[in-house]
Scaffold this motif. Structure first.
Motif, PDB file in Angstrom:
ATOM      1  N   THR A  46       0.582   9.776   4.065  1.00  8.16           N
ATOM      2  CA  THR A  46       1.742   8.929   3.829  1.00  8.16           C
ATOM      3  C   THR A  46       2.617   9.478   2.711  1.00  8.16           C
ATOM      4  N   GLU A  49       1.477   6.887  -6.750  1.00  8.04           N
ATOM      5  CA  GLU A  49       0.422   7.846  -7.108  1.00  8.04           C
ATOM      6  C   GLU A  49       0.900   9.280  -6.882  1.00  8.04           C
ATOM      7  N   GLU A 108      -5.135   2.501   5.549  1.00  6.47           N
ATOM      8  CA  GLU A 108      -4.443   1.827   6.650  1.00  6.47           C
ATOM      9  C   GLU A 108      -3.815   2.794   7.652  1.00  6.47           C
ATOM     10  N   GLY A 116      -8.840   2.507  -1.556  1.00  2.00           N
ATOM     11  CA  GLY A 116      -8.133   2.652  -0.287  1.00  2.00           C
ATOM     12  C   GLY A 116      -7.228   3.864  -0.203  1.00  2.00           C
ATOM     13  N   ILE A 117      -7.119   4.646  -1.271  1.00  2.00           N
ATOM     14  CA  ILE A 117      -6.297   5.858  -1.253  1.00  2.00           C
ATOM     15  C   ILE A 117      -7.211   7.054  -1.488  1.00  2.00           C
ATOM     16  N   SER A 143      -3.722   6.645   2.896  1.00  2.00           N
ATOM     17  CA  SER A 143      -4.222   5.295   2.639  1.00  2.00           C
ATOM     18  C   SER A 143      -5.187   4.918   3.759  1.00  2.00           C
ATOM     19  N   GLN A 169       2.205   1.853  -3.387  1.00  2.00           N
ATOM     20  CA  GLN A 169       1.152   2.333  -4.271  1.00  2.00           C
ATOM     21  C   GLN A 169       0.886   3.823  -4.033  1.00  2.00           C
ATOM     22  N   VAL A 170       0.843   4.245  -2.772  1.00  2.00           N
ATOM     23  CA  VAL A 170       0.648   5.660  -2.441  1.00  2.00           C
ATOM     24  C   VAL A 170       1.804   6.485  -2.984  1.00  2.00           C
ATOM     25  N   THR A 180       0.833  -1.204   0.000  1.00  2.00           N
ATOM     26  CA  THR A 180       0.000   0.000   0.000  1.00  2.00           C
ATOM     27  C   THR A 180       0.865   1.250   0.000  1.00  2.00           C
ATOM     28  N   GLN A 181       1.922   1.264   0.784  1.00  2.00           N
ATOM     29  CA  GLN A 181       2.810   2.430   0.830  1.00  2.00           C
ATOM     30  C   GLN A 181       3.472   2.659  -0.522  1.00  2.00           C
TER      31      GLN A 181
END
Length: 173
Positions: free
Chosen positions: A159, A49, A154, A108-109, A152, A45-46, A42-43
């Motif tokens: 982030t 982006e 999470e 999720g973002i 995110s 992916q953030v 996830t990190q």
């Protein structure tokens, strides 16, 4: 009485304690690496982006300077898109080039935006022709003062972020 031999014969088979412990250590290290690889997805992916939007904003700034046009960034709950100001019609129109096509954020973002230190709620639709962009990218090289935080699901705080002080300098953190 016959003496007990301490020598290992070829018939004795099995693993020593050292071999068993070494196998357990290797399996533990591999399990830890697998957990880190999956947990950091996830990190990554953030960050990807944020890097993508940072590059697009820089490209839009260059295009605005070279073409003498005004661009804007439109944000909504699902993603973002770019608009171009049409002086003949005196309104913002969607930027039709492939580079500035609408982009939907992965699940999720979300984006939190502050313009001139004031929180801005993302609008329902970014394709509304009567709507002005949240961030202006001017042909003079100036960019609105803003801070975009990528959050995110999470984490509770940002982030990754992109900001501008209004002078045209973009900073990615």
């Amino acid at each position: 009485m016959t003496p007990i031999s301490t020598r290992r014969t070829s018939e004795q088979r099995g693993f020593t304690l050292i071999e068993l412990l070494l196998t357990l250590v290797i399996m533990g290290v591999l399990a830890g690496l697998a957990t880190l690889a999956v947990g950091g997805q996830t990190q990554r992916q953030v960050n990807a982006e944020a890097r993508r939007l940072h590059q697009l904003l820089g490209y839009a700034s260059d295009e605005a300077n070279l073409a003498g046009e005004e661009y804007g960034l439109l944000l909504d709950a699902e993603g973002y898109g770019f608009a171009r100001f049409d002086p003949a019609e005196e309104q913002w129109l969607p930027a039709l080039t492939r580079e500035f096509a609408d982009h939907v954020l992965p699940a999720g973002i979300r984006l939190d935006i502050r313009v001139e230190d004031t929180p801005v709620l993302a609008a329902e639709r970014r394709n509304d022709a009567l709507r002005s962009p949240e961030i202006m990218i001017l042909s003079t090289g100036e960019i609105s003062s803003f801070r975009l935080d990528f959050v995110s699901g999470e984490s509770s705080g940002p982030t990754a972020s992109i900001s501008s002080d209004g002078s045209g300098t973009l900073v990615q953190e």
